[in-house]
Design an enzyme around this catalytic site. Structure first.
Site, PDB file in Angstrom:
ATOM      1  N   HIS A   1      -1.442  -2.969  -6.972  1.00 12.41           N
ATOM      2  CA  HIS A   1      -2.088  -2.588  -5.714  1.00 12.41           C
ATOM      3  C   HIS A   1      -3.604  -2.654  -5.837  1.00 12.41           C
ATOM      4  CE1 HIS A   1      -2.899   0.573  -2.393  1.00 12.41           C
ATOM      5  NE2 HIS A   1      -2.930  -0.648  -1.917  1.00 12.41           N
TER       6      HIS A   1
ATOM      7  N   SER B   1       0.830  -1.203   0.000  1.00 13.41           N
ATOM      8  CA  SER B   1       0.000   0.000   0.000  1.00 13.41           C
ATOM      9  C   SER B   1       0.860   1.247   0.000  1.00 13.41           C
ATOM     10  CB  SER B   1      -0.835   0.048   1.268  1.00 13.41           C
ATOM     11  OG  SER B   1      -1.467  -1.158   1.506  1.00 13.41           O
TER      12      SER B   1
HETATM   13  N1  CAA Z   1     -15.947  -9.021   0.181  1.00 12.44           N
HETATM   14  C1  CAA Z   1     -16.604  -9.332  -0.947  1.00 12.44           C
HETATM   15  N2  CAA Z   1     -17.701  -8.686  -1.370  1.00 12.44           N
HETATM   16  C2  CAA Z   1     -18.151  -7.710  -0.588  1.00 12.44           C
HETATM   17  C3  CAA Z   1     -17.510  -7.335   0.612  1.00 12.44           C
HETATM   18  C4  CAA Z   1     -16.374  -8.053   0.983  1.00 12.44           C
HETATM   19  N3  CAA Z   1     -15.683  -7.772   2.109  1.00 12.44           N
HETATM   20  N4  CAA Z   1     -18.204  -6.299   1.160  1.00 12.44           N
HETATM   21  C5  CAA Z   1     -19.217  -6.043   0.333  1.00 12.44           C
HETATM   22  N5  CAA Z   1     -19.186  -6.884  -0.715  1.00 12.44           N
HETATM   23  C6  CAA Z   1     -20.126  -6.926  -1.839  1.00 12.44           C
HETATM   24  C7  CAA Z   1     -21.482  -7.336  -1.362  1.00 12.44           C
HETATM   25  O1  CAA Z   1     -21.621  -8.739  -1.376  1.00 12.44           O
HETATM   26  C8  CAA Z   1     -22.395  -6.668  -2.384  1.00 12.44           C
HETATM   27  O2  CAA Z   1     -22.410  -7.458  -3.554  1.00 12.44           O
HETATM   28  P1  CAA Z   1     -23.683  -7.473  -4.519  1.00 12.44           P
HETATM   29  O3  CAA Z   1     -23.753  -6.117  -5.152  1.00 12.44           O
HETATM   30  O4  CAA Z   1     -23.350  -8.552  -5.478  1.00 12.44           O
HETATM   31  O5  CAA Z   1     -24.870  -7.748  -3.661  1.00 12.44           O
HETATM   32  C9  CAA Z   1     -21.639  -5.377  -2.737  1.00 12.44           C
HETATM   33  O6  CAA Z   1     -20.281  -5.590  -2.345  1.00 12.44           O
HETATM   34  C10 CAA Z   1     -22.185  -4.191  -1.976  1.00 12.44           C
HETATM   35  O7  CAA Z   1     -22.124  -4.502  -0.595  1.00 12.44           O
HETATM   36  P2  CAA Z   1     -23.232  -4.080   0.473  1.00 12.44           P
HETATM   37  O8  CAA Z   1     -24.564  -3.941  -0.217  1.00 12.44           O
HETATM   38  O9  CAA Z   1     -23.142  -4.994   1.637  1.00 12.44           O
HETATM   39  O10 CAA Z   1     -22.743  -2.699   1.046  1.00 12.44           O
HETATM   40  P3  CAA Z   1     -22.395  -1.352   0.317  1.00 12.44           P
HETATM   41  O11 CAA Z   1     -23.246  -1.088  -0.853  1.00 12.44           O
HETATM   42  O12 CAA Z   1     -22.307  -0.365   1.419  1.00 12.44           O
HETATM   43  O13 CAA Z   1     -20.909  -1.598  -0.225  1.00 12.44           O
HETATM   44  C11 CAA Z   1     -18.590  -1.392   0.061  1.00 12.44           C
HETATM   45  C12 CAA Z   1     -19.872  -2.012   0.607  1.00 12.44           C
HETATM   46  C13 CAA Z   1     -18.333  -1.911  -1.341  1.00 12.44           C
HETATM   47  C14 CAA Z   1     -17.458  -1.837   0.981  1.00 12.44           C
HETATM   48  C15 CAA Z   1     -18.768   0.169   0.019  1.00 12.44           C
HETATM   49  O14 CAA Z   1     -19.190   0.621   1.275  1.00 12.44           O
HETATM   50  C16 CAA Z   1     -17.507   0.896  -0.369  1.00 12.44           C
HETATM   51  O15 CAA Z   1     -17.184   1.029  -1.524  1.00 12.44           O
HETATM   52  N6  CAA Z   1     -16.757   1.411   0.658  1.00 12.44           N
HETATM   53  C17 CAA Z   1     -15.506   2.081   0.442  1.00 12.44           C
HETATM   54  C18 CAA Z   1     -14.406   1.060   0.398  1.00 12.44           C
HETATM   55  C19 CAA Z   1     -13.070   1.683   0.107  1.00 12.44           C
HETATM   56  O16 CAA Z   1     -12.881   2.889   0.034  1.00 12.44           O
HETATM   57  N7  CAA Z   1     -12.066   0.802  -0.061  1.00 12.44           N
HETATM   58  C20 CAA Z   1     -10.712   1.227  -0.261  1.00 12.44           C
HETATM   59  C21 CAA Z   1      -9.988   1.160   1.019  1.00 12.44           C
HETATM   60  S1  CAA Z   1      -8.357   1.734   0.860  1.00 12.44           S
HETATM   61  C22 CAA Z   1      -7.500   0.408   0.391  1.00 12.44           C
HETATM   62  O17 CAA Z   1      -7.945  -0.699   0.321  1.00 12.44           O
HETATM   63  C23 CAA Z   1      -6.105   0.708   0.016  1.00 12.44           C
HETATM   64  C24 CAA Z   1      -5.091   0.377   0.978  1.00 12.44           C
HETATM   65  O18 CAA Z   1      -3.988   0.145   0.554  1.00 12.44           O
HETATM   66  C25 CAA Z   1      -5.315   0.424   2.423  1.00 12.44           C
END
Ligand code: CAA
Length: 297
Positions: free
Chosen positions: A141, A120
């Site tokens: 990444h 990261s």
């Molecule tokens: N694993 C797999 N699938 C997942 C999941 C997980 N942990 N969490 C959610 N999903 C899937 C769900 O199954 C759902 O799938 P369907 O559309 O097929 O039903 C879909 O994602 C949407 O999930 P939810 O309806 O439960 O919830 P949501 O609409 O709130 O979405 C989220 C959840 C995708 C996590 C959304 O809240 C989001 O985009 N959050 C921001 C995440 C983000 O910014 N990530 C980057 C972090 S920084 C990083 O990773 C970099 C680093 O180096 C640290």
């Protein structure tokens, strides 16, 4: 350089299991390695759950889910990576551990295989230079959850040749639904350079009493259209990972915006790593997450 058919993934944790699923879904043969069988089975179990859910929701057929699972093999032995064409590491964000791992792999994996790090924040060159194949080394990444987030940053280290870079870029573009964006090897690349100071500022805002944890999160969702608030996001990323990333960024740039706020340091000492630990800014032990009462003490 061999055509990429078999991909070795080191680590089947928060990121590794998601990457393994995404890569197997795209039709590659995958072997994913964990330190022991119990940890491996936990990671593979998460993938199986996601595949079953996709079938239940009608997003995948049972036949496709079975085919993806069949392309995925777990191991605890690096020897199973010997004939892999690409290795992606997704272990702890710790340079010492990554260097030890590459040293071991370098001696086992065929010499024309490409090595890629899912770091990261650590410089790609610092890992590349420790191997006998710095020209065959790049960054890939992924973002958490890897199955859902579209972006893959494709990082060109200073020693990465055009041929290697083109191969990893084409690989990232071949993954279903992914958007590959090239970046240079600057700590934090594009997203974490912008996202980490934002999460740290949310922690500082909480420390300064601007709002409660839930209020800060709700405000950024309702006011800026973010899918989740910054403190929920910190819990999702893992506060330990965020702490490790900001230490790297602070060491690199010496800017306050990358420094760990005191609240984060205390949370790390307490083991409040976020969702994976069951407690972080929120306590996840009940039906719904509630603000961690310890943070108000
Ligand atoms: N694993 C797999 N699938 C997942 C999941 C997980 N942990 N969490 C959610 N999903 C899937 C769900 O199954 C759902 O799938 P369907 O559309 O097929 O039903 C879909 O994602 C949407 O999930 P939810 O309806 O439960 O919830 P949501 O609409 O709130 O979405 C989220 C959840 C995708 C996590 C959304 O809240 C989001 O985009 N959050 C921001 C995440 C983000 O910014 N990530 C980057 C972090 S920084 C990083 O990773 C970099 C680093 O180096 C640290």
């Amino acid at each position: 350089m061999a055509e990429i058919k078999k991909v070795g993934i080191v680590g089947c944790g928060l990121m590794g299991h998601g990457i393994a699923q995404v890569v197997a879904t795209a039709g590659y043969d995958v072997v994913v390695r964990e330190v022991d069988d119990a940890t491996l089975q936990k990671g593979l179990g998460k993938i199986e759950k996601q595949l079953a859910r996709a079938v239940e929701k009608g997003k995948s057929t049972q036949e496709d889910a079975d085919a993806i699972r069949a392309r995925l093999n777990g191991t605890t032995d690096y020897a199973d990576f010997a004939d892999a064409d690409l290795i992606i590491e997704a272990i702890t964000e710790n340079l010492g551990l990554k260097l030890e791992m590459w040293k071991e792999l370098d001696a086992i994996v065929k010499p024309d295989a490409i090595f890629a790090t899912n770091t990261s924040s650590l410089a790609v060159i610092d890992q590349a230079a420790s191997t006998s194949r710095p020209t065959l080394f790049a960054g890939l990444h992924f973002f958490n959850p890897a199955q859902v987030m579209k972006l893959v940053e494709v990082v060109r280290g200073v020693t990465t040749t055009d041929e290697t870079f083109d191969a990893v870029l084409a690989f990232a573009e071949s993954l279903q639904g992914k958007i590959a964006i090239p970046t240079r090897d600057k700590a934090g690349f594009i997203v974490n350079r912008l996202l980490v100071p934002y999460m740290l500022d949310a922690m500082r805002a909480y420390e300064e009493g601007v709002g409660s944890i839930a209020e800060i999160d709700a405000a950024m969702k309702a006011g800026a259209g973010h899918p989740m608030g910054p403190l929920t996001l910190a819990d999702l990323v893992g506060n330990d990972t965020t702490g490790a990333i900001c230490d790297v960024l602070f060491d690199e740039f010496r800017e306050r915006r990358f420094a760990q706020p005191p609240i984060l340091r205390k949370m790390l000492s307490a083991g409040w790593y976020g969702r994976k630990a069951g407690i972080g800014f929120y306590d996840y032990s009940g039906d719904e997450p509630v603000e961690n009462p310890g943070l108000a003490r």
